[in-house]
Design a protein around this motif. Structure first.
Motif, PDB file in Angstrom:
ATOM      1  N   ILE A   7      -6.706   1.749  -0.587  1.00  0.00           N
ATOM      2  CA  ILE A   7      -5.796   2.883  -0.703  1.00  0.00           C
ATOM      3  C   ILE A   7      -4.781   2.878   0.437  1.00  0.00           C
ATOM      4  CG2 ILE A   7      -7.423   4.340  -1.961  1.00  0.00           C
ATOM      5  CD1 ILE A   7      -8.158   5.672   0.678  1.00  0.00           C
ATOM      6  N   CYS A   8      -3.597   3.425   0.165  1.00  0.00           N
ATOM      7  CA  CYS A   8      -2.546   3.539   1.178  1.00  0.00           C
ATOM      8  C   CYS A   8      -1.960   4.946   1.124  1.00  0.00           C
ATOM      9  CB  CYS A   8      -1.437   2.526   0.933  1.00  0.00           C
ATOM     10  SG  CYS A   8      -1.970   0.808   1.085  1.00  0.00           S
ATOM     11  N   SER A  14       2.443   1.535   4.755  1.00  0.00           N
ATOM     12  CA  SER A  14       1.849   0.459   5.550  1.00  0.00           C
ATOM     13  C   SER A  14       0.499   0.859   6.138  1.00  0.00           C
ATOM     14  CB  SER A  14       2.802   0.048   6.673  1.00  0.00           C
ATOM     15  OG  SER A  14       3.006   1.130   7.555  1.00  0.00           O
ATOM     16  N   GLN A  15       0.147   2.132   6.059  1.00  0.00           N
ATOM     17  CA  GLN A  15      -1.145   2.598   6.566  1.00  0.00           C
ATOM     18  C   GLN A  15      -2.143   2.608   5.408  1.00  0.00           C
ATOM     19  OE1 GLN A  15      -1.133   6.258   8.774  1.00  0.00           O
ATOM     20  NE2 GLN A  15      -3.347   6.330   8.867  1.00  0.00           N
ATOM     21  N   ARG A  40     -13.797   8.489 -12.791  1.00  0.00           N
ATOM     22  CA  ARG A  40     -14.132   8.671 -11.380  1.00  0.00           C
ATOM     23  C   ARG A  40     -12.906   8.434 -10.490  1.00  0.00           C
ATOM     24  NH1 ARG A  40     -19.719   8.894 -10.272  1.00  0.00           N
ATOM     25  NH2 ARG A  40     -18.962   9.552  -8.247  1.00  0.00           N
ATOM     26  N   LEU A  41     -12.085   7.431 -10.842  1.00  0.00           N
ATOM     27  CA  LEU A  41     -10.860   7.181 -10.085  1.00  0.00           C
ATOM     28  C   LEU A  41      -9.868   8.330 -10.239  1.00  0.00           C
ATOM     29  CD1 LEU A  41     -10.423   3.404 -10.915  1.00  0.00           C
ATOM     30  CD2 LEU A  41     -10.974   4.361  -8.666  1.00  0.00           C
ATOM     31  N   TRP A  51      -2.970   9.987  -0.993  1.00  0.00           N
ATOM     32  CA  TRP A  51      -3.292   8.563  -1.026  1.00  0.00           C
ATOM     33  C   TRP A  51      -2.954   7.960  -2.384  1.00  0.00           C
ATOM     34  CZ3 TRP A  51      -4.815   6.010   3.268  1.00  0.00           C
ATOM     35  CH2 TRP A  51      -5.267   6.770   4.342  1.00  0.00           C
ATOM     36  N   GLN A  52      -2.639   6.681  -2.377  1.00  0.00           N
ATOM     37  CA  GLN A  52      -2.383   5.934  -3.610  1.00  0.00           C
ATOM     38  C   GLN A  52      -3.423   4.824  -3.714  1.00  0.00           C
ATOM     39  OE1 GLN A  52       1.570   4.365  -4.067  1.00  0.00           O
ATOM     40  NE2 GLN A  52       0.852   2.707  -5.358  1.00  0.00           N
ATOM     41  N   ILE A  53      -4.046   4.697  -4.865  1.00  0.00           N
ATOM     42  CA  ILE A  53      -5.011   3.624  -5.089  1.00  0.00           C
ATOM     43  C   ILE A  53      -4.234   2.357  -5.440  1.00  0.00           C
ATOM     44  CG2 ILE A  53      -6.936   2.808  -6.509  1.00  0.00           C
ATOM     45  CD1 ILE A  53      -7.638   5.789  -6.993  1.00  0.00           C
TER      46      ILE A  53
END
Length: 68
Positions: A7-8, A14-15, A40-41, A51-53
């Protein structure tokens, strides 16, 4: 089984980090993991909107990798 996530942060792409979703002990079959992963996702994403998966996969409890 676990669903392993890469995840970012949306505000700082970039994190990035890894997280996991623990499935019940009854869900020890990879097919069951794949079948339940989408819901679940979606629930995880709704609880963590910042957050982005980027990627995910199923992994057995005894074989957790160091990274995705």
């Amino acid at each position: 089984m676990f669903i392993l996530l890469s995840i970012c942060l949306l505000s700082q792409p970039s994190q990035c980090r890894e997280d996991r979703i623990s499935l019940s002990y009854e869900a020890s079959n990879p097919i069951v993991c794949l079948r339940t992963a989408q819901s679940r996702l979606a629930a995880w994403q709704a609880a963590h909107p910042e957050w982005q998966i980027n990627s995910w996969r199923c992994a057995a409890r005894g074989s957790l990798p160091k990274d995705l």
